[in-house]
Design an enzyme around this catalytic site. Structure first.
Site, PDB file in Angstrom:
ATOM      1  CG  HIS A 258      -2.198  -0.806   0.916  1.00 14.48           C
ATOM      2  ND1 HIS A 258      -2.913  -1.464   1.898  1.00 14.48           N
ATOM      3  CD2 HIS A 258      -2.854  -1.064  -0.239  1.00 14.48           C
ATOM      4  CE1 HIS A 258      -3.947  -2.072   1.355  1.00 14.48           C
ATOM      5  NE2 HIS A 258      -3.927  -1.850   0.065  1.00 14.48           N
TER       6      HIS A 258
ATOM      7  CB  CYS B 107      -3.355 -13.242 -15.207  1.00 12.24           C
ATOM      8  SG  CYS B 107      -3.331 -14.952 -14.630  1.00 12.24           S
TER       9      CYS B 107
END
Length: 572
Positions: free
Chosen positions: A190, A498
């Site tokens: 984050h 992916c």
């Protein structure tokens, strides 16, 4: 000038004085003999929790104002952690044993952070920093030890720290903080996400950086290349400032590639989609104009629950993402738990090699009641958008047949006609080699490059001793991918990717040359991928991969692509 190489997580170049932040030290042991009744302990802990929630709401407000809504949502996740019944119940159990709140918080949050840090999946691994952020905040209230006050910074600096918590990053004043360097962290932490939102350069994974750089001395940071410079001469500073101007021009060019649809110079359309780990990630993906979702990991629904999540909870999550994607394809991967991803409410059997054991499709085929609940939720959600259902860790045709039979059974219970596309992740060499057979039973393949590389080279990518074997451009791997694409084409099945390789700019022309039509990555990587795609032709890609397949090493292929980019004036 001296240089250190780390992991660039936010682009940009900056030169400023180093500002070293020391991690707060909490003397937890001294509370071992401090006596307190469970009632007193619960009251003290409740007060700390309330203060933390109030602070987090204030930090969220500041973050939304100074950065954006998506960055602010990080602190919603922090508040959710504080409200998590698993956390609160574990704390209550310790307090009932007359354990002091300081020790209880330290035990529970350290153990939870350790659980996440030991996970192989980088997205979940990097959630450990969020847990430790809350750990520090609560201990600060309980012990009176103050946290670092970064608001007092009033001159241009580059922050240097062991790690930066999301709440610390949120309080950085962009006017003065020109970048940050940390020992810990990763691309999906984050703090890294916040740095990208603030558009300041950041580099992580810099071992012992706080002891190598001197506080107050000039340092340089090149976030895109992951380079830290220090012990500058005046000539070095001039050179870095020139590079900063070039970098600024490059970043301005990147902002041109905001269109969802992207084509090569000769008109070959490539789907550039986003990977997400939860419903909130979808907002950032939409902001970056994603062309669908190439991977929606559903583990968060299970790992954030006290018990197997019921059908309605799952349905709402899947429905929300499908609606936000409008009619773009959303590929939802069924539960991929096991290995390093554990659940508090389910006891996994002891295994010597859990990554090669009871996990993903092997587990869900065994626990069919759990699997059926997820499949029912997916089928219900299919009414709200363009759904792709993807099964992970398929190793054999027998497994695929079994899982399709189960899906058909659930459909019959619903009396549903098919409203979705069906695919599998190709992440095991046996599946890659059998792509022609597997392709008869699916609509698409999605290559999970992280595990495919790991299993192909028999090397744990998180083990530093063998990390040199993480070789995405190795011709052996390219040949394996070629087999997958060819096996798919025999059955009119398209192939995407992916894993991290999908956003590797050196890999992109090779993947297009091999025939991939979809690349899925973190939202922040999409601009660079679009730029590379828009500057090349598919014929150039095919020619390039032909040459690459004749080479013998990852480094040789990388050099080949590097020379190709130079000829094309592609600056990466």
């Amino acid at each position: 000038m001296k240089k250190i190489i780390g992991i660039g997580v936010s682009d940009g170049i900056a030169v400023a004085k180093a500002f070293i932040i020391q991690t707060p030290q909490f003397d937890v042991k001294k509370y071992t003999n401090v006596k307190m009744t469970p009632t007193q302990a619960k009251k003290l802990l409740s007060s700390a929790f309330q203060k933390a929630k109030k602070d987090l709401e204030e930090i969220k407000t500041i973050t939304v104002k100074n950065i954006n809504q998506e960055a602010g949502m990080i602190f919603d996740a922090h508040i959710q952690i504080l409200n998590d019944p698993t956390i609160t119940e574990q704390l209550e159990q310790q307090l009932n044993k007359n354990i002091h709140p300081v020790i209880a918080v330290d035990n529970v949050f350290q153990q939870t952070a350790l659980m996440f840090s030991e996970m192989d999946d980088k997205y979940f691994k990097e959630r450990a920093s969020d847990i430790l952020d809350l750990h520090q905040r609560l201990l600060s209230y309980l012990t009176g030890v103050k946290l670092n006050d970064l608001i007092r910074i009033k001159s241009d600096v580059i922050i240097v720290a062991n790690d930066l918590t999301p709440s610390q990053t949120a309080t950085l004043n962009k006017k003065y903080v020109k970048g940050f360097l940390t020992e810990s962290g990763g691309k999906t932490s984050h703090a890294a996400i916040m740095a990208r939102s603030m558009e300041i350069p950041a580099i992580v994974g810099l071992k012992n950086i706080t002891s190598k750089v001197e506080d107050g001395k000039t340092v340089g940071i090149n976030g895109r290349k992951g380079i830290v410079g220090f012990d500058f001469s005046s000539k070095d500073i001039t050179q870095w400032k020139q590079e900063k101007e070039l970098e600024s021009n490059f970043q301005n060019e990147l902002k041109q590639y905001t269109n969802k649809l992207v084509k090569t110079l000769d008109g070959y359309e490539v789907i550039v989609a986003s990977n997400i780990g939860n419903v909130k990630d979808m907002d950032l993906a939409v902001e970056y104009n994603t062309n669908g979702i190439g991977l929606f990991r559903t583990e968060f629904l299970y790992m954030s629950s006290q018990d197997w999540p019921d059908e309605s909870v799952q349905f709402e999550a899947y429905k929300t993402v499908l609606q936000k994607a409008k009619n773009d394809l959303v590929i939802i991967r069924t539960l991929d738990i096991g290995g390093d991803k554990k659940l508090n409410y389910f006891q996994f059997p002891h295994e010597d090699n859990p990554f090669l054991g009871y996990r993903a499709i092997r587990l869900t085929l065994d626990k069919q009641a759990v699997f059926k609940t997820q499949l029912r939720a997916l089928l219900r959600a299919s009414d709200y958008g363009n759904l792709g259902i993807m099964f992970p860790m398929v190793a054999t045709l027998d497994e695929l047949v079994q899982v399709k039979q189960l899906l058909t059974k659930v459909q019959q219970e619903f009396n549903e006609t098919k409203k979705f596309k069906l695919g599998i992740m190709i992440e095991i060499p046996s599946a890659a080699l059998a792509a022609d057979c597997l392709g008869k039973h699916v609509d698409f393949f999605s290559i999970g490059s992280n595990d495919l590389i790991q299993y192909s080279f028999a090397a744990d990518r998180m083990n530093k001793n063998v990390s040199y074997l993480y070789q995405p451009l190795n011709p052996a791997l390219l040949r394996l991918i070629k087999l997958v694409v060819e096996g798919g084409k025999l059955n009119n099945v398209w192939t995407g990717m992916c894993g991290e390789m999908a956003s590797d700019q050196y890999a992109i022309p090779l993947l297009l040359g091999l025939g991939l039509t979809e690349l899925s990555m973190s939202a922040s990587s999409m601009f660079k991928a679009r730029m590379v795609i828009a500057k090349i032709t598919i014929n150039e890609c095919k020619s390039l991969v032909e040459k690459a397949l004749k080479l013998t090493s990852d480094s040789a292929v990388r050099k080949l692509v590097e020379n190709f980019f130079k000829k094309k004036n592609i600056f990466i």
